[in-house]
Structures are given as structure tokens and as C-alpha cells.
Enzyme design. Structure first.
Site, PDB file in Angstrom:
ATOM      1  N   TYR A   1      -9.865  -5.781  12.312  1.00 28.03           N
ATOM      2  CA  TYR A   1      -8.495  -5.029  12.291  1.00 28.03           C
ATOM      3  C   TYR A   1      -8.067  -4.682  13.590  1.00 28.03           C
ATOM      4  O   TYR A   1      -6.842  -4.693  14.189  1.00 28.03           O
ATOM      5  CB  TYR A   1      -8.882  -3.927  11.469  1.00 28.03           C
ATOM      6  CG  TYR A   1      -7.854  -2.661  11.595  1.00 28.03           C
ATOM      7  CD1 TYR A   1      -6.470  -2.775  11.443  1.00 28.03           C
ATOM      8  CD2 TYR A   1      -8.194  -1.564  12.268  1.00 28.03           C
ATOM      9  CE1 TYR A   1      -5.611  -1.921  11.400  1.00 28.03           C
ATOM     10  CE2 TYR A   1      -7.437  -0.338  12.528  1.00 28.03           C
ATOM     11  CZ  TYR A   1      -5.826  -0.571  12.251  1.00 28.03           C
ATOM     12  OH  TYR A   1      -5.079   0.288  12.253  1.00 28.03           O
TER      13      TYR A   1
ATOM     14  N   ASN B   1      -1.089 -10.865   7.576  1.00 28.38           N
ATOM     15  CA  ASN B   1      -0.252  -9.939   7.347  1.00 28.38           C
ATOM     16  C   ASN B   1       0.058  -9.264   8.795  1.00 28.38           C
ATOM     17  O   ASN B   1       1.229  -8.926   9.075  1.00 28.38           O
ATOM     18  CB  ASN B   1      -0.905  -8.636   6.280  1.00 28.38           C
ATOM     19  CG  ASN B   1       0.222  -7.955   5.948  1.00 28.38           C
ATOM     20  OD1 ASN B   1       1.162  -8.371   5.335  1.00 28.38           O
ATOM     21  ND2 ASN B   1       0.116  -6.597   6.088  1.00 28.38           N
TER      22      ASN B   1
ATOM     23  N   PHE C   1      -1.914  -3.822   7.088  1.00 29.31           N
ATOM     24  CA  PHE C   1      -3.221  -3.571   6.509  1.00 29.31           C
ATOM     25  C   PHE C   1      -4.057  -2.887   7.563  1.00 29.31           C
ATOM     26  O   PHE C   1      -4.307  -3.343   8.649  1.00 29.31           O
ATOM     27  CB  PHE C   1      -3.644  -4.656   5.885  1.00 29.31           C
ATOM     28  CG  PHE C   1      -3.107  -5.398   4.747  1.00 29.31           C
ATOM     29  CD1 PHE C   1      -1.997  -4.833   4.173  1.00 29.31           C
ATOM     30  CD2 PHE C   1      -3.072  -6.806   4.544  1.00 29.31           C
ATOM     31  CE1 PHE C   1      -1.355  -5.196   3.096  1.00 29.31           C
ATOM     32  CE2 PHE C   1      -2.167  -7.444   3.636  1.00 29.31           C
ATOM     33  CZ  PHE C   1      -1.437  -6.714   2.627  1.00 29.31           C
ATOM     34  N   SER C   2      -4.573  -1.946   7.049  1.00 33.55           N
ATOM     35  CA  SER C   2      -5.613  -1.056   7.889  1.00 33.55           C
ATOM     36  C   SER C   2      -7.172  -0.704   7.510  1.00 33.55           C
ATOM     37  O   SER C   2      -7.702   0.312   7.862  1.00 33.55           O
ATOM     38  CB  SER C   2      -4.906   0.103   8.640  1.00 33.55           C
ATOM     39  OG  SER C   2      -4.283   0.762   7.587  1.00 33.55           O
TER      40      SER C   2
ATOM     41  N   THR D   1       0.895  -1.319  -0.026  1.00 31.59           N
ATOM     42  CA  THR D   1       0.014   0.047  -0.098  1.00 31.59           C
ATOM     43  C   THR D   1       1.032   1.276   0.028  1.00 31.59           C
ATOM     44  O   THR D   1       0.235   2.342  -0.160  1.00 31.59           O
ATOM     45  CB  THR D   1      -1.054   0.118   1.381  1.00 31.59           C
ATOM     46  OG1 THR D   1      -0.151   0.293   2.203  1.00 31.59           O
ATOM     47  CG2 THR D   1      -1.927  -1.149   1.222  1.00 31.59           C
ATOM     48  N   GLY D   2       2.097   0.971   0.040  1.00 36.15           N
ATOM     49  CA  GLY D   2       3.266   2.376   0.012  1.00 36.15           C
ATOM     50  C   GLY D   2       3.347   2.679  -1.464  1.00 36.15           C
ATOM     51  O   GLY D   2       2.940   2.281  -2.332  1.00 36.15           O
TER      52      GLY D   2
ATOM     53  N   ARG E   1     -15.041  12.738  16.092  1.00 35.58           N
ATOM     54  CA  ARG E   1     -13.751  12.006  16.298  1.00 35.58           C
ATOM     55  C   ARG E   1     -12.461  12.862  16.677  1.00 35.58           C
ATOM     56  O   ARG E   1     -12.706  14.160  16.596  1.00 35.58           O
ATOM     57  CB  ARG E   1     -13.692  11.348  14.986  1.00 35.58           C
ATOM     58  CG  ARG E   1     -14.412  10.340  14.378  1.00 35.58           C
ATOM     59  CD  ARG E   1     -14.485   9.122  15.234  1.00 35.58           C
ATOM     60  NE  ARG E   1     -15.730   8.168  14.744  1.00 35.58           N
ATOM     61  CZ  ARG E   1     -16.697   8.157  15.271  1.00 35.58           C
ATOM     62  NH1 ARG E   1     -17.122   8.707  16.019  1.00 35.58           N
ATOM     63  NH2 ARG E   1     -17.590   7.065  15.004  1.00 35.58           N
TER      64      ARG E   1
ATOM     65  N   PHE F   1      -5.302   8.011  16.931  1.00 33.74           N
ATOM     66  CA  PHE F   1      -6.841   8.339  16.786  1.00 33.74           C
ATOM     67  C   PHE F   1      -6.789   8.549  15.304  1.00 33.74           C
ATOM     68  O   PHE F   1      -6.230   7.826  14.399  1.00 33.74           O
ATOM     69  CB  PHE F   1      -7.357   9.426  17.730  1.00 33.74           C
ATOM     70  CG  PHE F   1      -7.830   8.413  18.998  1.00 33.74           C
ATOM     71  CD1 PHE F   1      -6.693   7.960  19.539  1.00 33.74           C
ATOM     72  CD2 PHE F   1      -8.939   8.318  19.745  1.00 33.74           C
ATOM     73  CE1 PHE F   1      -6.933   7.583  20.875  1.00 33.74           C
ATOM     74  CE2 PHE F   1      -9.297   7.803  20.649  1.00 33.74           C
ATOM     75  CZ  PHE F   1      -8.218   7.202  21.432  1.00 33.74           C
ATOM     76  N   ASN F   2      -7.549   9.499  14.685  1.00 33.54           N
ATOM     77  CA  ASN F   2      -7.508   9.779  13.252  1.00 33.54           C
ATOM     78  C   ASN F   2      -6.346  10.485  12.874  1.00 33.54           C
ATOM     79  O   ASN F   2      -6.349  11.709  12.748  1.00 33.54           O
ATOM     80  CB  ASN F   2      -8.869  10.390  12.799  1.00 33.54           C
ATOM     81  CG  ASN F   2     -10.082   9.637  13.284  1.00 33.54           C
ATOM     82  OD1 ASN F   2     -10.287   9.502  14.583  1.00 33.54           O
ATOM     83  ND2 ASN F   2     -10.688   8.938  12.536  1.00 33.54           N
TER      84      ASN F   2
END
Ligand SMILES: NC(=O)c1ccc[n+]([C@@H]2O[C@H](COP(=O)([O-])OP(=O)(O)OC[C@H]3O[C@@H](n4cnc5c(N)ncnc54)[C@H](O)[C@@H]3O)[C@@H](O)[C@H]2O)c1
Length: 325
Positions: free
Chosen positions: A140, A91, A75-76, A35-36, A218, A168-169
Site C-alpha cells: 500500500y 487500482n 484502496f487502503s 468502498t464508498g 500514533r 497520519f491516522n
């Protein structure tokens, strides 16, 4: 220190790598580019291209000793993890077990792990402190909590200090590095992409939550503040075992507040569709960050909405197709 950064081609790992280099650390990156982005790598930094799932490869990388490991690679995608849980266990947990095994044998002196607010699930008390029970509500989050346990046990057995940073976000950007996930599931980049391509549209899921303006709240933390926290965790006095820290801004922002900040930062009209609530979205998730402030001296000084939206917009405007252009 000599530091191995796994996932250094990803969003948070690439920004952290720049902060470490600026503070005089020597960095090597391990990434499989699942994903990078190659464009996010700093010039001149040694790259170990391969997967954490290849235990022999990980052993060979750590055969040349490093002082510390910063472990971002994972992975997220929460939704995908519910559909393909074993992809995430393999993974995230499998890769971390290989890494921990090699790191313990190589005698690393510090290990910093990218954990997540998802380990808390839907806590009863706000703000969420590190004392809150860990009850993840998706695969996850389960994998991240499982890695925290494996890390705590390995740190105790091998005698190295370890840190789990529960973000957090993550959001925002630096002038060179920004958020480019595919698919993108995070609110701010999706919103900004929809402003660049109005055909994409943008939906707000639920405006009838028990919050002041009816939308979910959030905790948003600028990626540069997250990167800073990693440097501080690396450089702090070593504590035996696993130390856990929340990384959030402690204030929280609603979706409508984000929309207003985006309109102010971009000068563009922001006109979302309102859709029904999504199942499993809690009304409010906000971090208590007193422990990171006290122990690490962390100050999330860029995690205000105007700065976050300005920096994210600067990057997206200059990279409308992400790292592809
Ligand atoms: N972005 C957020 O808001 C957020 C919030 C909480 C926690 N986190 C955690 O922070 C970390 C980084 O997140 P991000 O947004 O930068 O993700 P990202 O997808 O941008 O970066 C992850 C990097 O890890 C690499 N990678 C994945 N699996 C690998 C493997 N098996 N071997 C080698 N490299 C591998 C990818 O190629 C990518 O470069 C992740 O562990 C994530 O769970 C992120």
C-alpha cells in the site's frame, strides 16, 4: 474553483466535499462505490459514476474542464495489500496514471493527492518531518509513493502545481458523515463498534512497547481538520512542482489514552483483551506538521482526543450499522 473530487463518496472525500461547497467551490464527484457510500453524497452535486481504471471514462469526465482535481480514490487496506499487491498497484497506481494523463491534457491548474504516513515506513527520528527518508514497508505504501513520483513528474512536465498531503491516522466524524469501512481496520471505529456490540470484542496488540504506558503511540487527526487542509491546499498560492505536507496533530496518543478517552466520551466500560504485539507495528509514529502550518496556515484545531472521540461516538451511536442504518 471548479473541482473534481475522486473518491468523494468515501470517508475523507465526502467530508472534504462538504467543506469545499461551504467555501463556495463548485464540486463534481467521481466514484465507483467500490468502498464508498451513496448516502455520503451531498444532494445536487454532479456524480460521475465509474472507475479510474476506465481511461476512456476518465477522459470523458475531464473533457468538461475543471480548475482542480482532489484525488482521494484508492484502496487502503495495508494487510490486504500484502496479500494482493497487484490489486493495489492496478487500482491505486493504474487509476492515478489514467487520472494524471487526462488531467494534464485537460489543463487542470492544481492537483491535490491523498498520500499517507505509510510512505515513511518506520523512520528513526520523531516527530517525522517531510525530510525523513521515504521507505514504505508494505505494498500500500509503495503504491502511494509511486503515485507521488508520477505526480511530481507529471506536474513538472505539464506545468501545474501539485500537492501531496501525507495524512497520519484520520478519525472523528461530522454530524452527517463518519467512518464506515468494511472490513474496518482502524482503531477508533473498531473500538466504538465493540462498545455498541460487546460480542465483537476489542484487542490491544502489545502492552510492552518502550512507551510511557507500554502501548503504541500514533498521531490522530480529525477528518474535519484534514478536509480543511485540502481547501487550504487548493486555495494557497501556487508553487511549481510537487509540494509535500504532513497532516498530523504533532502530539500522538497511545492506545491506552484512546481507551480512556473513549470511556470518558461514551460513559461505558472499556475492557480490551491484551494480545501479543503484531509484527511490523512501530512503537511510535508522530507527525511534524510545521510545514503545513507555515505554508498553508493549517491549524488542526479539532484533533484533540475528547473532540475526536465525542464526534466519532456521536456518529457511531446514531449509525450502529454504518451508512446501512
Ligand atoms: N483513512 C485514513 O486514515 C487514511 C490515512 C492516510 C491516507 N489515506 C488515503 O486517503 C484516501 C481516502 O481514504 P478514505 O479512508 O476516505 O477511503 P475510502 O475507502 O472511504 O474512500 C475511497 C473512495 O474511493 C473510491 N474508489 C476507490 N477506487 C476507485 C476507482 N478505481 N475509481 C473510482 N473510485 C474509486 C471508493 O469507492 C471510495 O468512495 C485514500 O487515498 C487513502 O489511501 C487515508
Amino acid at each position: 474553483m471548479k473541482v473534481l473530487v475522486t473518491g468523494g463518496a468515501g470517508y475523507i472525500g465526502s467530508v472534504t466535499t462538504r467543506v469545499l461547497l461551504a467555501r463556495g467551490h463548485e464540486v463534481e464527484i467521481l466514484d465507483d462505490f467500490s468502498t464508498g457510500h451513496r448516502e455520503a453524497l451531498p444532494p445536487g452535486v454532479p456524480l460521475h459514476e465509474g472507475s479510474l481504471l476506465d481511461a476512456g471514462f476518465v477522459d470523458r469526465v475531464l473533457a468538461a474542464p475543471v480548475d482542480a482535481v482532489l484525488h482521494f480514490a484508492a484502496f487502503s487496506l495495508v494487510g490486504e495489500s500484502a496479500v494482493r499487491p497487484l490489486k493495489y498497484y492496478r487500482n491505486n497506481v493504474g487509476g492515478s496514471v489514467n487520472l494524471l494523463d487526462a488531467a494534464a491534457r485537460a489543463g487542470v491548474r492544481r492537483f491535490v493527492f491523498s498520500s499517507t504516513a505509510a510512505v515513511y515506513g518506520e523512520p528513526d527520528e520523531m516527530p517525522i518531518t517531510e525530510h525523513a527518508p521515504t521507505r514504505p514497508v508494505n505494498p500500500y505504501g509503495h503504491t502511494k509513493l509511486a503515485i507521488e513520483w508520477a505526480l511530481a513528474d507529471t506536474a513538472a512536465a505539464a506545468g501545474f502545481p501539485a500537492v501531496a498531503l501525507r495524512y497520519f491516522n484520520a478519525c472523528g466524524a461530522t454530524p452527517e458523515l463518519g467512518e464506515d469501512h468494511e472490513p474496518e481496520t482502524h482503531l477508533i471505529p473498531r473500538l466504538l463498534r465493540s462498545l455498541l456490540d460487546p460480542a465483537a470484542g476489542f484487542a490491544v496488540f502489545g502492552d510492552d512497547y518502550p512507551t510511557p504506558d507500554g502501548t503504541c503511540i500514533r498521531d490522530y487527526v480529525h477528518v474535519a481538520d484534514l478536509a480543511e487542509a485540502h481547501a487550504l491546499a487548493l486555495e494557497a498560492d501556487a508553487r511549481p512542482g510537487l509540494s509535500v505536507y504532513n497532516l498530523g496533530s504533532e502530539t500522538g496518543a497511545s492506545v491506552r489514552e484512546i481507551l480512556a478517552a473513549a470511556a470518558a466520551a461514551t460513559g461505558l466500560p472499556v475492557e480490551p483483551r491484551i494480545e501479543p504485539r503484531r509484527p511490523g507495528d512501530p512503537a511510535r509514529l508522530v507527525a511534524g506538521n510545521a510545514r503545513a502550518r507555515r505554508d498553508l496556515g493549517w491549524r488542526p484545531c479539532r484533533s484533540d482526543l475528547p473532540t475526536i472521540l465525542r464526534d466519532a461516538w456521536d456518529w457511531h451511536r446514531r449509525h450502529p450499522r454504518g451508512y446501512r442504518g
